[in-house]
Design a protein around this motif. Structure first.
Motif, mmCIF file in Angstrom:
data_model
loop_
_atom_site.group_PDB
_atom_site.id
_atom_site.type_symbol
_atom_site.label_atom_id
_atom_site.label_comp_id
_atom_site.label_asym_id
_atom_site.label_seq_id
_atom_site.Cartn_x
_atom_site.Cartn_y
_atom_site.Cartn_z
ATOM 1 N N ASN A 113 39.859 26.038 8.894
ATOM 2 C CA ASN A 113 38.731 26.502 9.700
ATOM 3 C C ASN A 113 37.805 25.340 10.036
ATOM 4 N N GLN A 129 35.733 34.456 8.912
ATOM 5 C CA GLN A 129 35.691 35.914 8.901
ATOM 6 C C GLN A 129 34.368 36.462 9.434
ATOM 7 N N THR A 132 30.886 36.793 11.844
ATOM 8 C CA THR A 132 30.688 36.823 13.288
ATOM 9 C C THR A 132 30.153 35.477 13.778
ATOM 10 N N ALA A 133 30.132 35.328 15.094
ATOM 11 C CA ALA A 133 29.697 34.067 15.697
ATOM 12 C C ALA A 133 28.239 33.785 15.368
ATOM 13 N N ALA A 179 32.527 38.785 22.406
ATOM 14 C CA ALA A 179 32.530 39.313 21.041
ATOM 15 C C ALA A 179 32.010 40.739 20.959
ATOM 16 N N THR A 200 31.275 30.015 12.880
ATOM 17 C CA THR A 200 31.256 31.258 12.102
ATOM 18 C C THR A 200 30.761 30.991 10.690
ATOM 19 N N ASN A 239 40.990 33.431 11.105
ATOM 20 C CA ASN A 239 40.776 34.676 11.844
ATOM 21 C C ASN A 239 41.060 34.398 13.313
ATOM 22 N N ARG A 267 38.664 35.968 15.929
ATOM 23 C CA ARG A 267 37.377 35.282 16.070
ATOM 24 C C ARG A 267 37.553 33.978 16.834
ATOM 25 N N GLN A 278 37.759 34.881 20.483
ATOM 26 C CA GLN A 278 36.465 35.281 21.036
ATOM 27 C C GLN A 278 35.601 34.069 21.374
#
Length: 626
Positions: A153, A225, A227-228, A256, A296, A313, A316, A319
């Protein structure tokens, strides 16, 4: 010690030296704060986002391909720490991926000192897509990691998105029978090096390209995992323009289904007071480039051991990748409208402008300044001698300047870790391995400085109430000067100083009161620095290493010399008020009470005489043995 003047022993009217602080004046001056608050309320604005790109095209970001690229990079080169063989292999991998789309990568090498590792060779990998205008938009993602884990990540996900975004502008990816879309602005895609070490690659890029780049987007850890999230803070008290931030939030929300997270209003204000970020938009903002980071992660990037390819993810990643693609298209049509940097607190649909916040903070300073000047005038009218108290503060200030000079000397000769004036990675060995030898040596030399000055600061007998009042007044006047210097350097930093100003102002009023009030008021004055230390301890996972981390920032000159001088002057005032609080204060002795020798010569004389006396004792013992 002479007895107090008769005026202090006679109860006189309200407002005399028995109640030295004019409470009515203090409360009345707070009414002045209402006007700036009213102005600030009317200054709240709504940032305008750039409209979506026209014509509207479906995002061409391929989720499966981006996830595959991220996993391949993390698995092939799990150790991409700067200067390693894995870092070289990762850059070659990046060049090979771009070559598949007919895009040329040119390396821009440079060297930098990384604390705890020394001088390292680094290299940014740059891809330029020419546009109709030489003015450019940039997308950055750091390719390095700390080497403690695969870094899937952080930040193989950002590099994979970078490749996917650049490929959409390559000639070989256009459908048959159509011509390649030539962007209005030149597009620059950069895989930076040294991103985990304070943004070394971004700093280098900003210095080289600041005249060309209108706006920049940083992709960092975008496949987690959570959200933005938008990272806004810089290494100075400047943010990207409100239009760029609102446009970024709007494009991400479209993909998103919800607006991206952002730091709270208080956190943003604290970041303006002490500008700091671990992400790469910081160096870009410092050079005047409007930049925002998409991530994230939180304030600190994810840990290395758990950052494995199987935890990516993909949804994500897609998005944020598609949101970035739409953001690039919107900026390509109107980047000139959102370029530049500014100061404000971003509350989503609204912003509080920076000048309004500064006006409120300066207005909150006025009650302290006016009341302190009134206290000074009262002391002058009643002929309270202030010169001894000011000399006492001067001696304490000299002690703290001595400690600061030794600290800077240790930084110069390499006892503290060396590096550029950029944030340190919280996972660096230089953060968690304290240089105990240097700290002990600093403590010994600080004690030596106290040994020099203490002869004229220690309490020799009873101290009168007027002398104590003079000590308070001198310290408060010094705090007033400190506050004005803070306004001159960074007005937002007043939020760290105001608690001590308004709390300690009342110490002369409650000096004789028993119970919890006096220690509570004195402790309240340390609230601002305590909030800053706790913020670093919690937000960046530093824990008990937070105080040393802040000291290291000073050693690296991330905290500038003027700020260090202001902090030392504040500490000297706190030291004088602490002596008054503990009942250990004594005014600077008069000329008739002082020894002829000055404090430095006196300390040397004591040291020499001490050695001579020890030598005489040894000679007597040898004579007796003989």
């Amino acid at each position: 010690m002479a007895a107090d003047p008769p005026t202090t022993r006679i109860r006189v009217r309200r407002g005399s030296l028995e109640r030295p602080i004019n409470g009515r004046l203090y409360r009345g001056t707070w009414l002045l704060v209402g006007i700036p608050l009213l102005i600030a309320a009317f200054s709240v604005g709504k940032p305008a986002a750039l409209r979506p790109a026209v014509p509207a095209l479906p995002p061409a970001f391929d989720e499966a391909r981006a996830v595959g690229l991220a996993r391949d990079l993390a698995a092939s080169f799990p150790d991409r720490s700067p200067g390693s063989a894995g870092a070289l292999g990762a850059r070659q991998w990046f060049s090979a991926q771009m070559a598949r789309y007919g895009l040329h990568v040119h390396g821009e090498g440079f060297t930098a000192t990384i604390p705890g590792r020394g001088r390292i060779r680094l290299e940014n990998s740059v891809v330029v897509v020419p546009g109709r205008s030489p003015q450019a938009l940039a997308v950055l993602a750091h390719i390095d990691n700390l080497g403690s884990g695969p870094g899937a990540n952080d930040n193989a996900s950002g590099v994979a998105a970078l490749v996917e975004l650049a490929s959409s502008y390559a000639i070989g990816t256009t459908p048959p029978g159509t011509s390649a879309v030539i962007p209005a602005h030149t597009l620059i895609f950069v895989a930076t090096d040294g991103g985990e070490s304070g943004g070394l690659g971004a700093e280098r890029f900003a210095r080289e390209y600041r005249e060309r780049v209108l706006a920049a987007i940083v992709l960092d850890s975008i496949a987690g995992q959570a959200t933005a999230r938008l990272e806004l803070a810089g290494t100075t008290a400047r943010l990207a323009s409100a239009g760029l931030i609102e446009t970024t939030a709007a494009r991400i929300a479209e993909q998103a289904g919800a607006p991206p997270r952002r730091p709270s209003g208080f956190t943003q204000l604290l970041d303006l007071a002490f500008p700091f970020t671990l992400y790469e938009q910081g160096p870009l903002l410092a050079h005047g480039i409007a930049a925002v980071t998409l991530t994230t992660a939180g304030d600190r990037r994810p840990g290395g051991f758990s950052d494995t390819p199987d935890r990516l993810n993909g949804g994500r990643l897609a998005q944020l990748g598609r949101g970035t693609q739409e953001l690039l298209r919107a900026l390509d049509q109107g980047a000139e409208l959102v370029q530049g940097t500014s100061s404000f607190v971003y509350l989503g649909a609204r912003i509080i402008r920076g000048w309004a916040l500064q006006l409120v903070l300066i207005a909150a300073l006025l009650p302290f300044l006016i009341t302190t000047v009134d206290l000074f005038a009262r002391c002058r009218r009643r002929r309270v001698p202030l010169a001894p108290a000011l000399r006492s503060y001067r001696s304490r200030l000299a002690l703290w300047f001595w400690i600061g000079a030794v600290f800077e000397l240790f930084a110069l000769i390499g006892i503290w870790p060396k590096g550029p004036s950029l944030p340190l990675s919280p996972q660096s060995t230089a953060v968690h391995h304290w240089p105990w030898f240097g700290l002990i040596a600093l403590g010994v030399l600080a004690a030596g400085g106290w040994f020099v000055v203490h002869d004229r600061l220690v309490r020799r007998g009873p101290v009168g109430k007027t002398d104590e009042l003079a000590g308070h007044t001198a310290a408060l006047l010094a705090l007033g000067v400190v506050s004005l210097l803070v306004v001159a350097t960074n007005p937002y930093a007043l939020i760290l100083v105001l608690p001590s100003l308004h709390a300690w102002l009342w110490l002369p009023q409650v000096q004789a009161r028993p119970g919890w009030m006096r220690p509570g008021i004195f402790a309240l004055g340390f609230l601002g620095p305590l909030v800053l230390v706790l913020s670093f301890a919690g937000r960046y996972g530093l824990g008990f290493d937070a105080p040393w981390y802040l000291a290291e920032l000073a050693a690296l000159h991330y905290v500038t010399l003027p700020v260090i001088v202001i902090v030392l002057a504040w500490l000297a005032a706190a030291m004088q008020l602490g002596a008054l609080f503990a009942g250990r204060y004594s005014p600077y002795p008069a000329a008739a009470e002082r020894r002829r020798l000055g404090p430095i010569r006196l300390a040397i004389r004591r040291l020499v005489l001490g050695r001579r006396s020890r030598g005489d004792v040894l000679e007597r013992e040898r004579a007796l043995e003989g």
